[in-house]
Design an enzyme around this catalytic site. Structure first.
Site, PDB file in Angstrom:
ATOM      1  N   TYR A 183      -5.413   5.630  -7.194  1.00  0.00           N
ATOM      2  CA  TYR A 183      -5.611   5.408  -5.761  1.00  0.00           C
ATOM      3  C   TYR A 183      -7.074   5.081  -5.501  1.00  0.00           C
ATOM      4  CZ  TYR A 183      -6.132   6.649  -0.792  1.00  0.00           C
ATOM      5  OH  TYR A 183      -6.428   6.654   0.539  1.00  0.00           O
ATOM      6  N   TYR A 235       0.850  -1.195   0.000  1.00  0.00           N
ATOM      7  CA  TYR A 235       0.000   0.000   0.000  1.00  0.00           C
ATOM      8  C   TYR A 235       0.887   1.247   0.000  1.00  0.00           C
ATOM      9  CZ  TYR A 235      -4.275   2.597   1.289  1.00  0.00           C
ATOM     10  OH  TYR A 235      -5.351   3.454   1.326  1.00  0.00           O
TER      11      TYR A 235
END
Lengths: 148, 397
Positions: free
Chosen positions: B350, B299
């Site tokens: 994102y 991430y």
């Protein structure tokens, strides 16, 4: 490649008329003390463990008894950021330095605030600081820090 | 302890909307985006949407930070007849990878057969980059927000500086993460940013929250991604090669807790990604070690958090993340552990962690654009943030 701008850039105060806080039963004593320019922190009255932000229970012994000792206001910079963009859309850009400060006489307590009145190039981890006070909205007062 | 339910569930479908720059998905609605991702995932799996009977969200079923996803709304919109499981992991993007564990738990417990995990977000109303500054202060964040740390990147810059102080980590390491991720995005049609980035470009970028510059920050994207998890047994009858859930874990230690919204972490946790406890448990459940991972989808909301996850997940020792990435170790095609082969959140898009699950599935299927040779084990992580954080290991057959 990492050279800094050599011109002096002072870390400024975020205008207090843009800063608001809210309180609850548990956090209000901290802010009431700040109004009197007295820095305190939430301490367990049974085992002495400090906790911030104030919470109803001591995470070490689960006691709900609290002391609000007066701290010296002295501490050291634990880490920091240097920001050049205004945090508020209606304010022109200015330089401010968010800082995490470890307090000399409250083990484990870190305040997240700003360091002001210092050349940003001179701010470093481990530097000694002392609390100062920034009046904010609704009559509250915010602890900030200056170099000691 | 090795997990007794290894490989009993599988991801069988992945679907996504196009990725839009922040605000540019308007006038489409959040539910239209979510619906499109779910329908595409069903199509990918070879399922009718009417077969969906479970929802396993993360981020408290919030769509981004300003909208919500509600199962009843989705059922009404798509004509899903009945659900037998609907739940969410708490907090924010830290649970993205762990949501597949939640889906698996429902399936293993017999509470659902085909479980959707979905995230959609639109940022026309409020961009995520300054979301914390825009929130009305509550009594707890009144101890944080007045500092002017207005967004997640501002908060994490303070952790990054501590890491630099403790271990001598250089901005060149953050640059290498940004540059290698950008290189992976170059050939991806969906990527928001494909232009190659040089070290000079990186150091010329404006500082946002020193020590972090523009290129340390992820994209601000609109869009939605959905995945479908089912039992491995049922997966055999579906369209795609099943991507097996070897193990998933979420949670974390009190020492990390609310993390950069708290700033009270002990020193060894402060300059970390907060994933160590979850990483150790994930490897134990999977019966695997870092050497077994073929591709890591970490991430990447902010580049230093990739570096610190490489440490937490044991690809290098604590404090050696800077040296590790600067050696070229995370480069696709030449490094020892290719990271974010899809261009990540830094360069592709994102969607709060979902693109990493999508890429892991494509790597294991063997259909990724930057395909890692013989990729059979993929690690996916959830965002270093307030607990839970999470990890997921997916494997081929």
């Amino acid at each position: 490649m990492s050279e800094q701008n050599t011109a002096v850039t002072m870390a400024q105060i975020i205008p207090g008329d843009h800063i608001s806080i809210t309180t609850d039963t548990c956090t209000e004593p901290f802010w009431q003390a700040a109004k009197e320019h007295r820095l305190t922190a939430c301490q367990c009255a049974d085992c002495g463990h400090f906790r911030m932000p104030p919470r109803p229970y001591c995470p070490e012994c689960q006691s709900k008894n609290i002391n609000w000792p007066t701290l010296s206001g002295e501490g050291t910079v634990y880490s920091f950021a240097i920001c050049h963009q205004s945090p508020y859309p209606d304010l022109e850009h200015f330089t401010y330095v968010p800082v995490v400060v470890e307090m000399a006489d409250a083990p484990g307590v870190r305040f997240v605030s700003n360091i002001v009145g210092v050349d940003t190039a001179k701010v470093e981890i481990g530097m000694n600081v002392k609390v100062d006070w920034n009046p904010i909205k609704d009559g509250w007062v915010l602890p900030i820090f200056r170099p000691l | 302890m090795v997990w007794e339910h290894q490989d009993k569930t599988a991801i069988v479908g992945v679907g996504a909307t196009p990725y839009y720059k922040r605000g540019e998905s308007m006038p489409r609605t959040i539910y239209e985006l979510v619906g499109e991702a779910i329908m595409a995932a069903c199509d990918d799996a070879g399922l009718s949407v009417k077969q969906i009977d479970g929802f396993a969200y993360y981020s408290g079923a919030m769509a981004g930070y300003t909208d919500k996803m509600d199962t009843a709304d989705i059922m009404e919109m798509l004509g899903i007849p009945e659900v037998t499981f609907t739940a969410a992991l708490t907090s924010g993007g830290g649970g993205s990878a762990g949501s597949i564990g939640l889906a698996s738990a429902a399936i293993i417990a017999g509470d659902a057969k085909y479980v959707v995990t979905v995230m959609g977000l639109q940022q026309a109303k409020q961009r995520l980059g300054t979301v914390f500054g825009a929130l009305a202060p509550d009594p707890i964040n009144s101890f944080l927000q007045p500092s002017g740390l207005v967004g997640p990147g501002h908060l994490m810059s303070v952790l990054a500086r501590r890491h630099m102080h403790l271990y001598g980590t250089r901005r060149e390491a953050f640059a290498e993460i940004a540059m290698s991720t950008r290189a992976n995005a170059a050939n991806r049609p969906e990527a928001m940013h494909k232009k190659p980035m040089t070290l000079e470009d990186y150091f010329n970028a404006p500082m946002i929250a020193d020590p972090l510059c523009l290129f340390d920050f992820c994209q601000e994207t609109d869009g939605a991604v959905a995945v479908i998890t089912t039992s491995t047994e049922r997966a055999k009858d579906l369209k795609q090669k099943p991507v097996l859930v070897r193990a998933a874990a979420h949670g974390g230690s009190k020492d990390w807790g609310r993390a950069f919204a708290w700033m009270g972490m002990p020193d060894e946790s402060f300059a970390s990604a907060g994933n160590k406890a979850v990483a150790d448990r994930l490897y134990e459940k999977a019966g695997m070690k870092p050497d077994d991972i073929d591709v890591a989808l970490l991430y990447d909301h902010f580049s230093p958090m990739v570096l610190m996850q490489l440490e937490d997940y044991g690809f290098c020792k604590k404090g050696e993340g800077g040296e590790f990435v600067e050696s070229g170790a995370i480069r696709y095609g030449s490094g020892s552990i290719p990271v974010n082969t899809h261009g990540g959140q830094l360069s592709e898009a994102y969607i709060i962690g979902m693109t990493h699950i999508r890429e892991a599935v494509e790597q294991i299927r063997g259909t990724a654009i930057n395909q890692v040779d013989n990729a059979n084990v993929a690690l996916v992580t959830g965002g270093p943030a307030s607990l839970p954080v999470s990890g997921l290991i997916l494997t081929g057959e």
